[in-house]
Design an enzyme around this catalytic site. Structure first.
Site, PDB file in Angstrom:
ATOM      1  N   ASP A   8      41.753  24.890  35.783  1.00 19.12           N
ATOM      2  CA  ASP A   8      41.807  25.523  37.096  1.00 19.12           C
ATOM      3  C   ASP A   8      41.746  27.035  36.800  1.00 19.12           C
ATOM      4  O   ASP A   8      41.973  27.452  35.655  1.00 19.12           O
ATOM      5  CB  ASP A   8      43.134  25.128  37.757  1.00 19.12           C
ATOM      6  CG  ASP A   8      43.387  25.872  39.031  1.00 19.12           C
ATOM      7  OD1 ASP A   8      42.541  25.787  39.926  1.00 19.12           O
ATOM      8  OD2 ASP A   8      44.432  26.544  39.127  1.00 19.12           O
ATOM      9  N   ASP A  10      42.655  30.100  39.355  1.00 18.31           N
ATOM     10  CA  ASP A  10      43.701  30.888  39.991  1.00 18.31           C
ATOM     11  C   ASP A  10      45.086  30.297  39.671  1.00 18.31           C
ATOM     12  O   ASP A  10      45.326  29.125  39.946  1.00 18.31           O
ATOM     13  CB  ASP A  10      43.404  30.857  41.508  1.00 18.31           C
ATOM     14  CG  ASP A  10      44.566  31.235  42.383  1.00 18.31           C
ATOM     15  OD1 ASP A  10      44.910  32.411  42.375  1.00 18.31           O
ATOM     16  OD2 ASP A  10      45.101  30.363  43.079  1.00 18.31           O
TER      17      ASP A  10
HETATM   18  P1  B16 Z   1      38.741  31.037  48.185  1.00 21.60           P
HETATM   19  P2  B16 Z   1      42.107  27.444  42.238  1.00 21.60           P
HETATM   20  C1  B16 Z   1      42.211  28.136  44.819  1.00 21.60           C
HETATM   21  O1  B16 Z   1      41.837  28.438  43.504  1.00 21.60           O
HETATM   22  C2  B16 Z   1      43.494  28.868  45.180  1.00 21.60           C
HETATM   23  O2  B16 Z   1      44.583  28.374  44.401  1.00 21.60           O
HETATM   24  C3  B16 Z   1      43.818  28.665  46.641  1.00 21.60           C
HETATM   25  O3  B16 Z   1      44.980  29.401  46.973  1.00 21.60           O
HETATM   26  C4  B16 Z   1      42.630  29.121  47.495  1.00 21.60           C
HETATM   27  O4  B16 Z   1      42.871  28.895  48.866  1.00 21.60           O
HETATM   28  C5  B16 Z   1      41.374  28.365  47.049  1.00 21.60           C
HETATM   29  O5  B16 Z   1      41.146  28.584  45.664  1.00 21.60           O
HETATM   30  C6  B16 Z   1      40.147  28.815  47.819  1.00 21.60           C
HETATM   31  O6  B16 Z   1      39.834  30.147  47.445  1.00 21.60           O
HETATM   32  O7  B16 Z   1      39.298  31.457  49.509  1.00 21.60           O
HETATM   33  O8  B16 Z   1      38.532  32.194  47.219  1.00 21.60           O
HETATM   34  O9  B16 Z   1      37.479  30.209  48.324  1.00 21.60           O
HETATM   35  O10 B16 Z   1      43.574  27.474  42.022  1.00 21.60           O
HETATM   36  O11 B16 Z   1      41.564  26.077  42.608  1.00 21.60           O
HETATM   37  O12 B16 Z   1      41.343  28.130  41.118  1.00 21.60           O
HETATM   38 MG    MG Z   2      45.294  27.183  40.826  1.00 22.43          MG
END
Ligand code: B16
Ligand code: MG
Length: 214
Positions: A8, A10
């Site tokens: 993953d 974030d």
């Molecule tokens: P975006 P990951 C996720 O990233 C985040 O943890 C989550 O908080 C966010 O809403 C989602 O990506 C969508 O992100 O708005 O930039 O498209 O943890 O799956 O890397």
């Molecule tokens: Mg994450």
């Protein structure tokens, strides 16, 4: 035996989770909706629109689909402003070391992030060329805890799900890894990941050999 590792992004490799929190907080404050870190924890790994729907549960107003889309766009604008200054200093402890060791061992690696900003983030932290496969929010129709994103990543790596290890910081992501039939390592605490049997606070707490023997 683990033949490939799916990360993953974030909250595992880079600390953009705090940027998401600040952007949602700004939107919620402007809209007069209650929002705190506890609610934010439910948004980890969840797509932008699904995150917004969770936030709007605290509102008494009814929102049209068009308004929901506008709010999501507004949040993304706030978020993308904070991404402008993102660089390698925001890498999380131990992430680069583990990635470098896996590269040395020639273990195939993928990114599986729900974010539609994942490619921008990878560029900012100078890891675009590092991963064999990058799967992100633009590739899926279902968000974590659905296993779709991990199954696509495994297929692109040409590695069977049972031979993949997922590294994840969200409950939704751990659930998705389990449903995909993959091994997993949770990044977090007993409070943030109560259902992760295998868990460390961050990647500096585990060696590459231990990771590959999970
Ligand atoms: P975006 P990951 C996720 O990233 C985040 O943890 C989550 O908080 C966010 O809403 C989602 O990506 C969508 O992100 O708005 O930039 O498209 O943890 O799956 O890397
Ligand atoms: Mg994450």
């Amino acid at each position: 035996m683990i033949k490939g590792v799916i990360f993953d992004l974030d909250g595992v490799i880079v600390s953009t989770d705090e940027y998401h929190y600040q952007a949602w907080k700004q939107l919620a404050d402007e809209e007069g909706i209650e929002f705190d870190r506890e609610i934010n924890n439910q948004l980890r790994g969840v797509s932008r629109i699904e995150s917004l729907k969770i936030i709007l549960k605290k509102s008494t107003k009814t929102y049209s689909d068009e308004k929901i889309y506008d709010l999501a766009e507004r949040k993304n604008k706030f978020y993308r402003v904070s991404l402008e200054s993102l660089d390698e200093r925001e890498l999380l402890p131990g992430a680069l070391e583990i990635i470098t060791s896996l590269k040395t061992k020639k273990i195939p690696m993928a990114i599986a992030s729900s974010s539609k900003n994942a490619k921008t983030i990878l560029k900012k932290i100078k890891l675009t060329e590092t991963f064999d496969v990058v799967t992100d929010g633009t590739d899926v129709t279902e968000t974590k805890p659905d296993p779709q994103i991990f199954l696509i990543a495994a297929e692109r790596l040409s590695i069977a799900p049972a031979e993949c290890l997922v590294v994840e910081d969200s409950e939704a992501g751990i659930e998705a890894a389990k449903r995909a039939g993959m091994k997993y390592l949770g990044i977090g605490t007993i409070n943030s990941l109560p259902n992760a049997e295998y868990r460390v606070k961050n990647l500096s707490e585990i060696s590459v050999d231990k990771l590959l023997s999970l």
